[in-house]
Structures are given as structure tokens and as C-alpha cells.
Design a protein around this motif. Structure first.
Motif, short mmCIF file in Angstrom:
data_model
loop_
_atom_site.label_atom_id
_atom_site.label_comp_id
_atom_site.label_asym_id
_atom_site.label_seq_id
_atom_site.Cartn_x
_atom_site.Cartn_y
_atom_site.Cartn_z
N ASP A 187 0.38 67.62 11.10
CA ASP A 187 1.78 68.07 11.13
C ASP A 187 2.60 67.30 12.16
O ASP A 187 3.82 67.24 12.06
CB ASP A 187 1.85 69.57 11.45
CG ASP A 187 1.21 70.41 10.35
OD1 ASP A 187 0.98 69.89 9.25
OD2 ASP A 187 0.91 71.59 10.62
N GLY A 188 1.93 66.72 13.15
CA GLY A 188 2.64 65.98 14.19
C GLY A 188 2.82 64.50 13.88
O GLY A 188 3.44 63.78 14.66
N LEU A 189 2.30 64.03 12.76
CA LEU A 189 2.44 62.61 12.41
C LEU A 189 3.90 62.27 12.16
O LEU A 189 4.65 63.08 11.64
CB LEU A 189 1.66 62.30 11.13
CG LEU A 189 0.14 62.25 11.22
CD1 LEU A 189 -0.44 62.05 9.82
CD2 LEU A 189 -0.34 61.15 12.15
N ARG A 190 4.27 61.04 12.49
CA ARG A 190 5.61 60.63 12.07
C ARG A 190 5.59 60.41 10.56
O ARG A 190 4.54 60.22 9.95
CB ARG A 190 6.05 59.36 12.82
CG ARG A 190 5.23 58.13 12.53
CD ARG A 190 5.87 56.93 13.28
NE ARG A 190 5.08 55.73 13.09
CZ ARG A 190 5.42 54.53 13.60
NH1 ARG A 190 6.52 54.40 14.31
NH2 ARG A 190 4.66 53.48 13.41
N PRO A 191 6.78 60.49 9.90
CA PRO A 191 6.80 60.46 8.44
C PRO A 191 6.03 59.26 7.88
O PRO A 191 6.16 58.14 8.35
CB PRO A 191 8.29 60.39 8.11
CG PRO A 191 8.94 61.10 9.27
CD PRO A 191 8.11 60.72 10.47
N VAL A 192 5.24 59.54 6.87
CA VAL A 192 4.31 58.56 6.30
C VAL A 192 4.98 57.89 5.10
O VAL A 192 5.45 58.55 4.18
CB VAL A 192 3.01 59.27 5.87
CG1 VAL A 192 2.08 58.31 5.14
CG2 VAL A 192 2.33 59.93 7.05
N ASP A 193 5.00 56.55 5.10
CA ASP A 193 5.56 55.81 3.97
C ASP A 193 4.54 55.64 2.84
O ASP A 193 4.92 55.63 1.67
CB ASP A 193 6.03 54.42 4.42
CG ASP A 193 7.15 54.48 5.45
OD1 ASP A 193 8.10 55.24 5.20
OD2 ASP A 193 7.06 53.79 6.47
N ILE A 194 3.30 55.42 3.22
CA ILE A 194 2.25 55.21 2.22
C ILE A 194 1.00 55.96 2.66
O ILE A 194 0.49 55.73 3.76
CB ILE A 194 1.92 53.70 2.06
CG1 ILE A 194 3.12 52.99 1.43
CG2 ILE A 194 0.66 53.50 1.20
CD1 ILE A 194 3.26 51.57 1.83
N TYR A 195 0.56 56.88 1.79
CA TYR A 195 -0.70 57.57 2.06
C TYR A 195 -1.72 57.11 1.03
O TYR A 195 -1.53 57.31 -0.17
CB TYR A 195 -0.50 59.09 1.99
CG TYR A 195 -1.81 59.86 2.13
CD1 TYR A 195 -2.78 59.49 3.06
CD2 TYR A 195 -2.07 60.98 1.33
CE1 TYR A 195 -3.97 60.18 3.18
CE2 TYR A 195 -3.26 61.68 1.45
CZ TYR A 195 -4.21 61.28 2.38
OH TYR A 195 -5.40 61.96 2.48
N PHE A 196 -2.77 56.47 1.51
CA PHE A 196 -3.86 56.00 0.65
C PHE A 196 -4.93 57.08 0.72
O PHE A 196 -5.63 57.23 1.72
CB PHE A 196 -4.39 54.66 1.18
CG PHE A 196 -5.34 53.96 0.24
CD1 PHE A 196 -4.94 52.83 -0.45
CD2 PHE A 196 -6.64 54.42 0.06
CE1 PHE A 196 -5.82 52.15 -1.30
CE2 PHE A 196 -7.52 53.76 -0.80
CZ PHE A 196 -7.11 52.63 -1.48
N ASP A 197 -5.05 57.84 -0.37
CA ASP A 197 -5.83 59.08 -0.32
C ASP A 197 -7.19 58.92 -1.00
O ASP A 197 -7.26 58.61 -2.19
CB ASP A 197 -5.05 60.20 -1.01
CG ASP A 197 -5.79 61.53 -0.92
OD1 ASP A 197 -6.62 61.68 0.01
OD2 ASP A 197 -5.53 62.41 -1.77
#
Lengths: 308, 308
Positions: A187-197
Motif C-alpha cells: 500500500d505504501g508503494l509509489r504508483p506502479v506503471d507496469i506490474y509483471f505478475d
């Protein structure tokens, strides 16, 4: 090198090979298939199958001389009679170079390349998050994103893997999913542009709320969901519209004509030490099944291979 | 036409217009914002705002003479002082042509064009499914898919709307979501190549299991989720990987430089009778709020506009 026609033909048809199995590739898609998800199914009562490296011990096919190492799909058994059509000859100076054909130069490497170099681009200055960042695919995906100029955070399980991700693989940061406050850290991450899941499940659901506007999620694996229990539902799907997200499920079978470019990039990076790739060797065909199920717990960093 | 400087300035600043409101656009995104979802928020205690068409009744701006019809964002009130910067002059022979600027030639039309002509393509011979197929956006999305050579099935609520979708709009088929066996009918659909989704929720979840391999889902709206209750979770997300689906959340703000092409296509189709578009006029500013909430139930086929 023996010539065709000079060979004993006892086990092989006229255009077949007898191959002694050397290495088995263990891959998460096998767990998906065994859990009844996915298009792939294994026949009950038949041997498991997968990518293997073997050595030709009987051949009447000129291009595949006795002694050559071949890569292809085969049953998990000590010897197999195989059609040459699905096989390729590989080489390597040592066991690590040979096994790399199941890892960085094989399906995991090409999968990571397809996701990062093709589907996720452009990557420069983007904020990238990779789950299973110490895994065979995730480890390469994270490194490829770094090579492409992204700021990359990984997710891995346990201090040893976190160290591998930040020190050996060189990612900018790595969260430990075993930390009691792991979800709060997400929840504390800065906004993610690409999440490789690579994991799906509750981790993906939580990360949906951390995605930037116009961000992309590449769905490469869902290992959290490969247990026989029902996969956990996604509660944050509404962010797809609110943040105009793109979610892309993909697999290595989509590589098509880009395969040559992928292999070339991966070979070059490996040769020049720009990507690292660890292989874990587990001895004994009899240990393959147990080792496969350990992938669910993320037992090893890197690619796991059974030495037969 | 009055010249600047010759006007009474009592209500307007020197570069402003006094505009009498004629029509209010009612749009599902307003419900999303009111339910606390989405980036858009309405200020508590302030008038609702939205796209309106009004008539200039006081002006010191040469390009906006008194009597001209203007389109732009404004509060839901009978008169507003507006900056000309966000306004455009519109024309129309009659009320339907004027109101079309809030529908087929406005945000709903451009949204449908963006989804179908840009994000979904190629469409020829594809199997397309559209939810809210009698709605302002869905009705145009379905017709644009038909124009592009797709086989198009709609989903709408009730026999009257189903008839509108198949007879007036010309879609190939339409399911009635009020049918007791609606969900079973979804399960019987042939694999869907493109799902243009305006509803989200349980319908989307069920349709995830009916998507073809390499199919696309365009997320344009989630009206099933705009009630104050929590949105229902998605249980079939695993198909994203298994079928290599692409899910694309999008909105009209992404139209960018394609706006001119979209408007030109829509005008041409409308002029030549290749697309139909119904407008429902509801009289009275005092009925606007109640009519807006009726969108949740899908009270009308076509675009709903309040005549002030």
C-alpha cells in the motif's frame, strides 16, 4: 559420428531417436495444469511430460548424431523414443551452460523478454513491480526492465531471496512477502506503471489499488492460485476502469517471429554479464514430483532443474 | 448579432457569457462518482455539474453571439455565467439534432467509436458481445461493430429494449438480462472475441468464462457496481492467463488527436442512416436527480436528456 543406416534399430523407428534424459525442467504451468486450470492437461496414468534435455543414444537421423544433446518435450522417464521434429540440438561448455537452455535461453527467458521488451514497452523511467522476482521468469523480467531504464521493485519470499534480487540481480528494491506487514508495504508503494505478475491472487488484488493511471499489468503466472483450493476473488477490479488499466494475459506461445530477436538479446546479455541467472540442480528423477510441488512455496531462487 | 461592448454587463465578467440552460446530459459516470468510485468527485453542497446545452443570453465575446447554442460543462441550474474557453457552438435543425451533440455526436458516440474503431479492431468476422446494448454508448458500440463486419450480440433489460436492439439498431441477437435463465444463456454463447462491457459486476464475471483465446474485453462502464454496495468480486479472473485475454479500461478522455476522425465518422453514419440513435427527453430540472438514478435500472433505451 555414426552414419544413418549403421545404427542398431531395436528401439527406434526409421526416423526416430532414442534419447537418454539428462535434465527435466520444472515449471509453474505444470502446477496450473495439475490443479485443473488452464488449457494444458496431463493424462492421468501416463508419465508427466515437460521440457527435457537428453542425449541421443540411438539415431538413424543424420542431423541428430549419437552423443548430441537435444532439447524438447518428453516424458519424465530415463529414456524416450522421440521424433526429431520437435527437438533442437543444443550445446554448452558445462552443466550450467547446458541447463541455461531450460532457463535464461529457454522458455523462462523468452517469456520474460516477451513481457518486458514487447508488451510492456516503453520502459524508460517507468516504475515497474515484479512478483516472484527471484524466480526463473521474474528474475529475468526484473533484470530486463532494469536494462531498459526502469525503476524496478521486486517481491520475493524470505531474506535470502530478497538479497539475491537486490544484490545478484541488481533490482532497486525488493519487498519480502513473508514480512508481517507485507500488504501494508504494498500500500505504501509509489504508483506502479507496469506490474509483471507471476502470482495472481491476493497480491494482485492488493496491487490493483496501487496502479498508476494508464498503467499495464502483465499476467504471466498465478502461482498463488495453483493450489487445489478455489482462487481468491478479485475485489479491486473497479480500478481497471477508474485508472484505465490494461491487463494482458500472455504466454510464450505468442512469441512467433520475435523468437530470434529474443534469443539473440538474451544470449548477448548473458555473454556480457548484463543478466544473471541461477540454476538449482536437484538430483534424481524420483525427486522430481516433490521438487515440483515445492515451487508452490518458492523453495529456490532461479530456475530449478532435475538432474536425472 | 450584437457587437461586443454593446451589451449589458450586469451578470458577466468582460470575457464571460450568461447562458440559459436548455438540456442536461445524464451519464452513468455521474453515478460512479456519486458512489465514491472513480477519480471524479462532486463537491457536497454545490450543484451537480455535467455536460449541458444552453443558449447565450448575454455576451461580450464576439465568437459567442446572443442566441447561439453552446455545449460545455456547467452546473445543473437554469442560468450560468460561463467562460467561453470550455464551450463550443453547436447547431441543429430541431431538438433531436441539437440533443445529438450530447449523444451520438457527443461523449457517448466518441466513447463507442474509441472502443470499437480504435481499441477493438480488427472487427471483421469477429464475435462481439455488448452489454447495455440499448444504452447511449452500448447502442452505438453495437452498431459500429456491425458496420465493421462483426457478428454482434447485445444484452439489454426487457422485451422492449431487446426489440429496439435487434430491430432498430440491427444487432444480430440480444439477450434479455431479465430472463430467469439469463446467466445460463450467457454460458451458451459461442466464444466471444470482443466484449464491450458497460456493466461490470456479475455479468462480466460470468462472461470471462465465455471469452475466446486471445480475446479482448473493453471496460467502458461498470453500472452494476455503481450502487453504494460493494462491487461483487471477480471469481473468473484466472481466465485472463488461461485464455491470454486483454482487458482494457478506457474513457473518452483518451480520444486525443483521433477526435476529428471520430466526429467525422459519426456524422457521416448518422447522415446516411447507417446508425440510429434515440434521445429520451425528460422535462424539468427538478426531475433530473430522479431520472439520473433511474439510469441504474436502465429505464430508457438510448440517450437520456433533461429538457430544462
Amino acid at each position: 559420428m555414426l552414419r544413418p543406416g549403421a545404427l542398431p534399430q531395436s528401439d527406434c523407428g526409421p526416423h526416430q531417436l532414442l534419447v537418454e534424459t539428462r535434465y527435466l525442467s520444472l515449471d509453474p504451468y505444470m502446477l496450473r495444469a495439475l490443479s485443473g486450470q488452464g488449457r494444458r492437461r496431463f493424462a492421468v496414468g501416463a508419465p508427466m511430460r515437460g521440457r527435457v534435455i537428453g542425449q541421443v543414444i540411438q539415431s538413424s537421423v543424420e542431423q541428430f548424431p549419437i552423443g548430441s544433446l537435444v532439447l524438447g518435450e518428453a516424458p519424465w522417464q530415463t529414456r524416450s523414443v522421440l521424433d526429431p521434429a520437435g527437438l533442437q540440438i543444443i550445446t554448452g561448455e558445462d552443466e550450467h551452460e547446458i541447463a541455461a537452455h531450460l532457463g535464461v535461453l529457454g522458455t523462462p527467458g523468452i517469456t520474460a523478454w516477451l513481457g518486458m521488451r514487447h508488451l510492456a514497452r516503453p520502459l524508460a523511467d517507468k516504475t515497474v513491480l515484479v512478483s516472484s522476482a527471484a524466480g526463473a521468469v521474474g528474475g529475468l523480467a526484473g533484470q530486463i526492465a532494469k536494462l531498459s531504464g526502469a525503476h524496478v521493485t521486486g517481491i520475493a519470499g524470505g531474506a535470502e531471496k530478497v538479497g539475491y534480487v537486490t544484490q545478484t540481480l541488481g533490482l532497486d528494491a525488493c519487498l519480502d512477502r513473508h514480512d508481517p506487514d507485507f500488504l501494508a508495504q504494498l500500500d505504501g508503494l509509489r504508483p506502479v506503471d507496469i506490474y509483471f505478475d507471476n502470482v495472481g491472487g491476493r497480491t494482485l488484488d492488493r496491487i490493483l489499488a496501487r496502479m498508476a493511471t494508464d498503467a499495464k499489468i502483465l499476467i504471466c503466472g498465478q502461482i498463488e492460485q495453483y493450489s487445489p483450493n478455489s482462487p481468491p476473488p478479485i475485489t479491486n477490479f473497479h480500478y481497471v476502469l477508474e485508472r484505465r488499466l490494461q491487463i494482458i494475459g500472455f504466454g510464450v506461445s505468442q512469441i512467433g517471429a520475435r523468437q530470434a530477436a529474443a534469443r539473440s538479446d538474451l544470449k548477448t546479455w548473458l555473454k556480457h554479464g548484463r543478466i544473471a541467472a541461477r540454476t538449482n540442480f536437484v538430483d534424481g528423477l524420483e525427486n522430481a514430483a516433490e521438487t515440483l510441488f515445492k515451487l508452490l512455496e518458492g523453495a529456490h531462487a532461479g530456475k530449478t532443474v532435475v538432474r536425472v
